[in-house]
Design a protein around this motif. Structure first.
Motif, PDB file in Angstrom:
ATOM      1  N   SER A  16       0.825  -1.212   0.000  1.00  0.00           N
ATOM      2  CA  SER A  16       0.000   0.000   0.000  1.00  0.00           C
ATOM      3  C   SER A  16       0.853   1.254   0.000  1.00  0.00           C
ATOM      4  CB  SER A  16      -0.916   0.035   1.228  1.00  0.00           C
ATOM      5  OG  SER A  16      -1.883  -0.966   1.115  1.00  0.00           O
ATOM      6  N   TYR A  20       0.448   3.363  -3.330  1.00  0.00           N
ATOM      7  CA  TYR A  20      -0.466   4.502  -3.202  1.00  0.00           C
ATOM      8  C   TYR A  20       0.212   5.780  -2.720  1.00  0.00           C
ATOM      9  CZ  TYR A  20      -3.404   0.412  -3.540  1.00  0.00           C
ATOM     10  OH  TYR A  20      -3.944  -0.779  -3.944  1.00  0.00           O
TER      11      TYR A  20
ATOM     12  N   LYS B   7     -15.105  -0.238   3.316  1.00  0.00           N
ATOM     13  CA  LYS B   7     -13.864  -0.647   2.649  1.00  0.00           C
ATOM     14  C   LYS B   7     -13.804  -2.168   2.575  1.00  0.00           C
ATOM     15  CE  LYS B   7     -11.381   3.166   1.984  1.00  0.00           C
ATOM     16  NZ  LYS B   7     -10.703   3.484   0.731  1.00  0.00           N
ATOM     17  N   ASN B  13      -0.736  -7.480   1.648  1.00  0.00           N
ATOM     18  CA  ASN B  13      -0.025  -6.216   1.507  1.00  0.00           C
ATOM     19  C   ASN B  13       1.465  -6.481   1.284  1.00  0.00           C
ATOM     20  OD1 ASN B  13      -0.095  -3.338   1.467  1.00  0.00           O
ATOM     21  ND2 ASN B  13       0.824  -3.310   3.507  1.00  0.00           N
ATOM     22  N   GLU B  41     -13.612   0.188  -6.002  1.00  0.00           N
ATOM     23  CA  GLU B  41     -12.540   0.462  -5.040  1.00  0.00           C
ATOM     24  C   GLU B  41     -11.192   0.071  -5.633  1.00  0.00           C
ATOM     25  OE1 GLU B  41     -13.525  -0.502  -0.827  1.00  0.00           O
ATOM     26  OE2 GLU B  41     -11.506  -1.353  -0.784  1.00  0.00           O
ATOM     27  N   ASP B  44     -10.380   2.678  -8.192  1.00  0.00           N
ATOM     28  CA  ASP B  44      -9.954   3.939  -7.578  1.00  0.00           C
ATOM     29  C   ASP B  44      -8.467   3.887  -7.202  1.00  0.00           C
ATOM     30  OD1 ASP B  44     -11.922   5.973  -7.541  1.00  0.00           O
ATOM     31  OD2 ASP B  44     -13.095   4.884  -6.055  1.00  0.00           O
ATOM     32  N   LYS B  45      -8.009   2.716  -6.815  1.00  0.00           N
ATOM     33  CA  LYS B  45      -6.584   2.560  -6.494  1.00  0.00           C
ATOM     34  C   LYS B  45      -5.745   2.418  -7.761  1.00  0.00           C
ATOM     35  CE  LYS B  45      -7.313   0.797  -1.858  1.00  0.00           C
ATOM     36  NZ  LYS B  45      -7.180  -0.339  -0.922  1.00  0.00           N
ATOM     37  N   THR B  46      -6.364   1.871  -8.778  1.00  0.00           N
ATOM     38  CA  THR B  46      -5.693   1.721 -10.072  1.00  0.00           C
ATOM     39  C   THR B  46      -5.312   3.077 -10.653  1.00  0.00           C
ATOM     40  OG1 THR B  46      -6.826  -0.343 -10.607  1.00  0.00           O
ATOM     41  CG2 THR B  46      -6.066   0.988 -12.470  1.00  0.00           C
ATOM     42  N   THR B  48      -4.490   5.776  -9.410  1.00  0.00           N
ATOM     43  CA  THR B  48      -3.440   6.599  -8.821  1.00  0.00           C
ATOM     44  C   THR B  48      -2.148   6.456  -9.636  1.00  0.00           C
ATOM     45  OG1 THR B  48      -2.657   4.881  -7.299  1.00  0.00           O
ATOM     46  CG2 THR B  48      -4.423   6.319  -6.507  1.00  0.00           C
ATOM     47  N   GLN B 153      -0.924  -1.327 -12.949  1.00  0.00           N
ATOM     48  CA  GLN B 153      -1.301  -1.103 -11.553  1.00  0.00           C
ATOM     49  C   GLN B 153      -2.574  -1.890 -11.205  1.00  0.00           C
ATOM     50  OE1 GLN B 153       0.202   2.209  -9.553  1.00  0.00           O
ATOM     51  NE2 GLN B 153      -1.756   2.812  -8.670  1.00  0.00           N
ATOM     52  N   VAL B 157      -2.955  -4.258  -8.011  1.00  0.00           N
ATOM     53  CA  VAL B 157      -3.962  -3.949  -6.989  1.00  0.00           C
ATOM     54  C   VAL B 157      -4.917  -5.138  -6.846  1.00  0.00           C
ATOM     55  CG1 VAL B 157      -5.915  -2.470  -6.381  1.00  0.00           C
ATOM     56  CG2 VAL B 157      -3.818  -1.443  -7.298  1.00  0.00           C
ATOM     57  N   TYR B 161      -6.079  -7.668  -3.474  1.00  0.00           N
ATOM     58  CA  TYR B 161      -7.455  -8.010  -3.083  1.00  0.00           C
ATOM     59  C   TYR B 161      -7.719  -9.511  -3.203  1.00  0.00           C
ATOM     60  CZ  TYR B 161      -9.157  -3.237  -2.540  1.00  0.00           C
ATOM     61  OH  TYR B 161      -9.367  -1.965  -2.077  1.00  0.00           O
TER      62      TYR B 161
END
Lengths: 217, 217
Positions: A16, A20, B7, B13, B41, B44-46, B48, B153, B157, B161
């Motif tokens: 993370s 990020y 979330k 991680n 979600e 949204d992280k992708t 970045t 990415q 990500v 998950y």
């Protein structure tokens, strides 16, 4: 092939944080040099990125010497701070004739026992002619995709080694390959990644929400 | 905009595991569905991922319904297993006219206090005309690069998950945008990412050593 004598320390393994909290960093600590051996280790991890039919069209020129930086200077005039302060400017090119190394790549898979010889022969008999006969526009898109996948992975791997990056798309492309000893008829410049120890915080960018750029079907 | 209620759990991680143990997975557990909220979600992280002058040209069509998969079928005939078994086929397109959202993007930065209004005006006055006047070939390369950075990415990500992916480059591009409700004059298909819970181990690919694709200067 340069023999790796030891593994370099990985600074962070926190996915993370690495992914990020990545920011574009334009100013680096000039006292930090990255040993070429460490850079190759980073690139060895970079090239585990996926690649269309495994042709791995990415080619890297790591500009880390004063002479190299001087040569690069006229190509990156809008990004002179990165050129002056980074440990290295990694020029990512893509080889439009990556199929010329197909035998080497698939042969390596056979040697390592990861692919039977017959599978190799069968696959290459379709892949190589397909790549050879692809129009420039098609091949150019394929190698842009593959090399950009690797570029993203490079930026993340670098952070796990404690470095930061700036992906530079605005630079002079004409003559760049030739200036760094590559055949410009087959090597197209993709991105330049400035890499080093951050000497600024960097800005958090604003993104459109995923829901604003996504539809479901 | 869909409001996120909670979330979703991050399964891993561990950067090294996520990045270096990624494999192309072609067969997925058909019993696993990814809620659309969780997919957003992940996306949204992708997004970045870095983007040239922050124009974020990536556009996603998440094909996760039976009707959607049926519609996609004729476009991915070489990859029907992924289409049939994945939780979602994420079609990544790029908008050749991403500058039309420049005001929205930079305005958001101003609203969030991350950019002074004057900086926004000054930057947009150079970026928007530059993008508007760029020849197709140039813009096509820029959006291929940006969208591929996001694609890489996304694949990583997704693994955090607990999902795996397969990047698909071999599919029928003609008519794909239109079939999924996008204006095909401005949206070019980049990659399709099959995404879901792996139902096979996947193969470790063979790569050329970094030292074989790198020079120093």
């Amino acid at each position: 092939m340069i023999k790796r004598r030891h593994k370099m320390p990985i600074v962070s393994n926190d996915f993370s944080d690495i992914v990020y909290n990545r920011r574009s960093i334009r100013k680096f600590d000039t006292s930090v040099k990255i040993p070429r051996e460490e850079m190759l280790e980073i690139l060895d991890k970079t090239v585990t990125a996926p690649s269309s039919v495994n042709m791995q069209p990415w080619r890297f020129v790591v500009v880390d010497s004063e002479e190299g930086k001087d040569k690069l200077k006229p190509f990156v005039s809008y990004n002179s701070v990165q050129n002056e302060t980074s440990s290295a400017m990694v020029l990512i090119f893509a080889d439009l004739k990556s199929q010329e190394r197909a035998e080497e790549i698939y042969g390596k898979a056979v040697t390592q026992g990861k692919m039977p010889e017959e599978v190799k022969e069968k696959q290459l008999s379709s892949i190589v002619p397909m790549y050879e006969n692809a129009p420039f526009e098609v091949m150019n898109e394929i190698v842009h995709i593959d090399s950009s996948l690797a570029a993203m992975q490079l930026m993340l791997v670098a952070r796990s080694y404690g470095y930061d990056t700036n992906a530079i798309g605005g630079y002079k492309k004409d003559g760049l390959a030739k200036a760094f000893g590559l055949d410009e008829d087959r090597h197209v410049p993709i991105l330049i990644i400035a890499l080093g120890k951050a000497d600024e915080e960097g800005f958090e960018s604003v993104r459109l929400d995923a829901s604003d750029v996504t539809t479901f079907a």
